[in-house]
Design a protein around this motif. Structure first.
Motif, PDB file in Angstrom:
ATOM      1  N   THR A 259      20.115  -8.230  20.084  1.00 57.90           N
ATOM      2  CA  THR A 259      21.250  -9.844  19.647  1.00 57.90           C
ATOM      3  C   THR A 259      20.755 -10.310  21.620  1.00 57.90           C
ATOM      4  O   THR A 259      19.862  -9.872  22.329  1.00 57.90           O
ATOM      5  CB  THR A 259      22.437  -9.088  19.477  1.00 57.90           C
ATOM      6  OG1 THR A 259      23.375  -8.318  20.459  1.00 57.90           O
ATOM      7  CG2 THR A 259      22.635  -8.461  18.010  1.00 57.90           C
ATOM      8  N   GLN A 290      21.489 -24.454  21.754  1.00 57.63           N
ATOM      9  CA  GLN A 290      22.347 -24.161  20.426  1.00 57.63           C
ATOM     10  C   GLN A 290      22.180 -25.333  20.012  1.00 57.63           C
ATOM     11  O   GLN A 290      22.596 -25.470  18.435  1.00 57.63           O
ATOM     12  CB  GLN A 290      23.626 -23.735  21.010  1.00 57.63           C
ATOM     13  CG  GLN A 290      23.608 -22.446  21.336  1.00 57.63           C
ATOM     14  CD  GLN A 290      23.428 -21.255  19.948  1.00 57.63           C
ATOM     15  OE1 GLN A 290      24.007 -21.996  19.237  1.00 57.63           O
ATOM     16  NE2 GLN A 290      22.685 -20.776  20.708  1.00 57.63           N
ATOM     17  N   ARG A 293      19.151 -24.654  17.705  1.00 59.79           N
ATOM     18  CA  ARG A 293      18.896 -24.428  16.763  1.00 59.79           C
ATOM     19  C   ARG A 293      19.531 -25.343  15.453  1.00 59.79           C
ATOM     20  O   ARG A 293      19.742 -25.018  14.448  1.00 59.79           O
ATOM     21  CB  ARG A 293      20.080 -23.383  17.570  1.00 59.79           C
ATOM     22  CG  ARG A 293      20.292 -22.448  16.472  1.00 59.79           C
ATOM     23  CD  ARG A 293      21.116 -20.889  16.548  1.00 59.79           C
ATOM     24  NE  ARG A 293      21.405 -20.601  14.965  1.00 59.79           N
ATOM     25  CZ  ARG A 293      20.624 -18.752  14.705  1.00 59.79           C
ATOM     26  NH1 ARG A 293      20.008 -18.738  15.577  1.00 59.79           N
ATOM     27  NH2 ARG A 293      21.242 -18.574  14.026  1.00 59.79           N
ATOM     28  N   ILE A 297      18.403 -25.839  11.968  1.00 57.67           N
ATOM     29  CA  ILE A 297      18.781 -25.202  10.842  1.00 57.67           C
ATOM     30  C   ILE A 297      18.960 -26.607  10.102  1.00 57.67           C
ATOM     31  O   ILE A 297      19.221 -27.261   8.594  1.00 57.67           O
ATOM     32  CB  ILE A 297      20.256 -24.671  10.907  1.00 57.67           C
ATOM     33  CG1 ILE A 297      19.507 -23.447  11.805  1.00 57.67           C
ATOM     34  CG2 ILE A 297      20.362 -24.258   9.303  1.00 57.67           C
ATOM     35  CD1 ILE A 297      20.124 -22.349  12.500  1.00 57.67           C
ATOM     36  N   GLU A 301      17.942 -27.279   6.511  1.00 57.21           N
ATOM     37  CA  GLU A 301      18.737 -27.456   4.931  1.00 57.21           C
ATOM     38  C   GLU A 301      18.635 -28.676   4.971  1.00 57.21           C
ATOM     39  O   GLU A 301      18.756 -29.075   3.264  1.00 57.21           O
ATOM     40  CB  GLU A 301      20.410 -27.711   5.697  1.00 57.21           C
ATOM     41  CG  GLU A 301      20.584 -26.558   5.796  1.00 57.21           C
ATOM     42  CD  GLU A 301      21.736 -26.203   6.347  1.00 57.21           C
ATOM     43  OE1 GLU A 301      22.754 -25.299   6.749  1.00 57.21           O
ATOM     44  OE2 GLU A 301      22.291 -27.312   6.978  1.00 57.21           O
ATOM     45  N   THR A 306      16.177 -23.094   1.605  1.00 55.82           N
ATOM     46  CA  THR A 306      16.703 -21.873   2.206  1.00 55.82           C
ATOM     47  C   THR A 306      16.537 -20.812   2.957  1.00 55.82           C
ATOM     48  O   THR A 306      17.164 -20.045   3.187  1.00 55.82           O
ATOM     49  CB  THR A 306      18.477 -21.750   0.838  1.00 55.82           C
ATOM     50  OG1 THR A 306      17.455 -21.759  -0.390  1.00 55.82           O
ATOM     51  CG2 THR A 306      19.094 -23.248   0.344  1.00 55.82           C
ATOM     52  N   VAL A 309      16.379 -20.566   6.108  1.00 57.99           N
ATOM     53  CA  VAL A 309      17.308 -20.421   6.741  1.00 57.99           C
ATOM     54  C   VAL A 309      18.465 -18.970   6.874  1.00 57.99           C
ATOM     55  O   VAL A 309      18.619 -18.805   8.125  1.00 57.99           O
ATOM     56  CB  VAL A 309      18.123 -21.634   5.953  1.00 57.99           C
ATOM     57  CG1 VAL A 309      20.850 -21.640   6.543  1.00 57.99           C
ATOM     58  CG2 VAL A 309      17.858 -23.059   6.351  1.00 57.99           C
ATOM     59  N   GLU A 310      17.694 -18.832   5.527  1.00 58.73           N
ATOM     60  CA  GLU A 310      18.097 -17.314   5.822  1.00 58.73           C
ATOM     61  C   GLU A 310      17.067 -16.051   6.660  1.00 58.73           C
ATOM     62  O   GLU A 310      17.739 -15.531   7.138  1.00 58.73           O
ATOM     63  CB  GLU A 310      17.747 -16.631   4.342  1.00 58.73           C
ATOM     64  CG  GLU A 310      18.954 -17.553   3.083  1.00 58.73           C
ATOM     65  CD  GLU A 310      18.300 -16.899   1.723  1.00 58.73           C
ATOM     66  OE1 GLU A 310      17.673 -16.343   1.819  1.00 58.73           O
ATOM     67  OE2 GLU A 310      19.729 -17.122   1.458  1.00 58.73           O
ATOM     68  N   ILE A 312      15.832 -17.464   9.772  1.00 55.61           N
ATOM     69  CA  ILE A 312      15.903 -17.786  11.405  1.00 55.61           C
ATOM     70  C   ILE A 312      17.796 -16.493  11.766  1.00 55.61           C
ATOM     71  O   ILE A 312      18.419 -15.843  12.200  1.00 55.61           O
ATOM     72  CB  ILE A 312      17.106 -18.961  11.196  1.00 55.61           C
ATOM     73  CG1 ILE A 312      15.440 -19.882  11.313  1.00 55.61           C
ATOM     74  CG2 ILE A 312      17.603 -18.836  12.228  1.00 55.61           C
ATOM     75  CD1 ILE A 312      16.147 -20.856  11.198  1.00 55.61           C
ATOM     76  N   HIS A 313      18.875 -16.759   9.840  1.00 51.62           N
ATOM     77  CA  HIS A 313      19.757 -15.398  10.297  1.00 51.62           C
ATOM     78  C   HIS A 313      19.746 -14.444  10.641  1.00 51.62           C
ATOM     79  O   HIS A 313      20.506 -13.422  10.189  1.00 51.62           O
ATOM     80  CB  HIS A 313      20.299 -16.462   9.728  1.00 51.62           C
ATOM     81  CG  HIS A 313      21.700 -17.774   8.738  1.00 51.62           C
ATOM     82  ND1 HIS A 313      22.516 -18.007  10.438  1.00 51.62           N
ATOM     83  CD2 HIS A 313      21.516 -18.639   7.827  1.00 51.62           C
ATOM     84  CE1 HIS A 313      23.256 -19.557   9.888  1.00 51.62           C
ATOM     85  NE2 HIS A 313      22.282 -19.864   9.465  1.00 51.62           N
ATOM     86  N   ASP A 314      18.757 -14.180   9.492  1.00 51.92           N
ATOM     87  CA  ASP A 314      18.710 -12.526   9.371  1.00 51.92           C
ATOM     88  C   ASP A 314      17.915 -12.079  10.580  1.00 51.92           C
ATOM     89  O   ASP A 314      17.632 -10.989  11.218  1.00 51.92           O
ATOM     90  CB  ASP A 314      16.911 -11.804   8.308  1.00 51.92           C
ATOM     91  CG  ASP A 314      16.423 -10.715   7.976  1.00 51.92           C
ATOM     92  OD1 ASP A 314      17.544  -9.959   8.394  1.00 51.92           O
ATOM     93  OD2 ASP A 314      15.431 -10.553   8.729  1.00 51.92           O
ATOM     94  N   GLU A 315      18.141 -12.740  11.759  1.00 51.93           N
ATOM     95  CA  GLU A 315      16.948 -12.893  13.332  1.00 51.93           C
ATOM     96  C   GLU A 315      17.979 -13.326  14.133  1.00 51.93           C
ATOM     97  O   GLU A 315      18.771 -13.878  13.956  1.00 51.93           O
ATOM     98  CB  GLU A 315      15.175 -12.914  13.143  1.00 51.93           C
ATOM     99  CG  GLU A 315      14.367 -13.351  12.148  1.00 51.93           C
ATOM    100  CD  GLU A 315      13.705 -11.388  12.073  1.00 51.93           C
ATOM    101  OE1 GLU A 315      14.287 -10.817  13.593  1.00 51.93           O
ATOM    102  OE2 GLU A 315      13.187 -11.409  11.553  1.00 51.93           O
TER     103      GLU A 315
END
Length: 353
Positions: A259, A290, A293, A297, A301, A306, A309-310, A312-315
């Motif tokens: 993080t 931001q 980013r 994304i 989309e 998808t 996008v997933e 990116i959200h996983d990292e």
């Protein structure tokens, strides 16, 4: 010899010898007529080995698991236990140094400071310590790098994921090595070494390389490829190195598993180990800010991608602007974008810091 003689010869207590026997670590002979223990030369040697391992702060359970191999001098069997203990001791040492620094800062405060200033500083120290401990303990390997180790090199070179995070892989590692500029005999550290593709480049330029990674399987694979690299298992936020200094530190494709707050702790750790004239080179997956980013994304989309996008959200792809803002409080920083997601940061300590 009898137990009192054995204890005296070894500088141990008879109680300790009985305790090791009770725990199954040795089995001295007993005389048939009176049941007295008789310690042979082999028992004495075994007790010396037990004593040495205890001096290294190994637990009795770990000693029980490796005592036979230790007596046979089988270093590879001992290595996992010694590595685990070294990692724990280095973390304790680092934390003690941090606490000593905080204590020194408090003791150096003007003795005429108002009470509320001192109390505020004490509260800050407590909150910072709790925050560091939580951030370090909260990290888990959700990506199972041990399972990836044997196929990792193939995966990065094939670059088949939808985001193409390993696009231009070879050129990026070459650029990091170029910016780090290893010289023969210089000491280099790679944080998140993986299978050693970046550190290997530095090694070929005759730098003396150390690598740290949390994955034992990755380190094993790296050792097979680059046996002369010194490898240590450890967390990026608690590097298992004490007072060593390095001429350069490199890290690639690693920070995005932390993080934003955890990244700062990891970079503090790297800074702690960087020589005053050293350089730190970071290559990782980032967005400029931001807004970048959000636009990136939104574009995925709109394409119906998808999976990307997933991913990116996983990292935890860095906000480069935030990272640079934090770094510039301490260092001189230059940045470059290498491709659609990879960015390069070259960091040097400010003079006098």
């Amino acid at each position: 010899m009898k137990i009192q003689e054995a204890a005296a010869a070894l500088g141990m207590t008879t109680r300790a010898l009985r305790f090791y026997e009770q725990k199954g670590l040795l089995s001295p002979m007993k005389q048939e007529d009176n049941g007295y223990r008789v310690f042979r030369e082999a028992d004495i040697d075994r007790l010396r080995t037990i004593g040495a391992l205890r001096e290294l702060n190994l637990s009795l359970e770990h000693i029980r698991c490796c005592i036979d191999e230790a007596e046979a001098g089988q270093m590879e069997a001992l290595r996992p236990y010694l590595t685990e203990k070294r990692q724990a001791l280095a973390l304790q040492y680092t934390e003690l140094k941090r606490l000593l620094g905080l204590l020194d800062n408090l003791l150096d405060m003007d003795h005429n400071q108002k009470g509320e200033v001192v109390v505020k500083e004490l509260h800050h120290i407590g909150e910072q310590s709790r925050r560091y401990q939580k951030l370090r303990s909260d990290w888990t390997d959700r990506w199972n790098f041990d399972a990836q180790a044997t196929q990792y090199d193939n995966a990065v070179y094939m670059n088949t994921d939808t985001l193409r995070v390993h696009a231009d892989y070879e050129q990026i590692l070459d650029r990091v090595c170029q910016e780090a500029a290893p010289k023969p005999g210089e000491r280099g550290l790679e944080v998140g070494i993986g299978t050693g593709n970046l550190a290997g480049r530095c090694l070929l330029l005759e730098a003396e390389m150390t690598g740290v990674d949390q994955s034992a399987a990755m380190l094993e694979r790296c050792q097979e490829k680059w046996p002369s690299i010194r490898l240590l298992q450890g967390n990026m936020m608690a590097l298992p190195l004490a007072d060593e200094k390095f001429d350069f530190i490199v890290t690639s494709y690693a920070l995005h598993h932390l993080t934003d707050e955890q990244k700062e702790i990891a970079l503090e750790e790297m800074g702690r180990l960087l020589d005053s004239e050293g350089r730190l080179v970071v290559a990782d997956l980032m967005f400029i800010d931001q807004a970048h980013r959000a636009a990136f994304i939104a574009d995925l989309e709109a394409k119906g991608d998808t999976c990307s996008v997933e991913a990116i959200h996983d990292e935890f792809f860095a906000d480069r602007s935030r990272l640079i803002s934090w770094l510039e409080q301490r260092y001189e920083v230059t940045a470059a974008q290498l491709n659609h997601l990879m960015h390069l940061l070259v960091v040097r300590k400010r003079k006098g810091v």
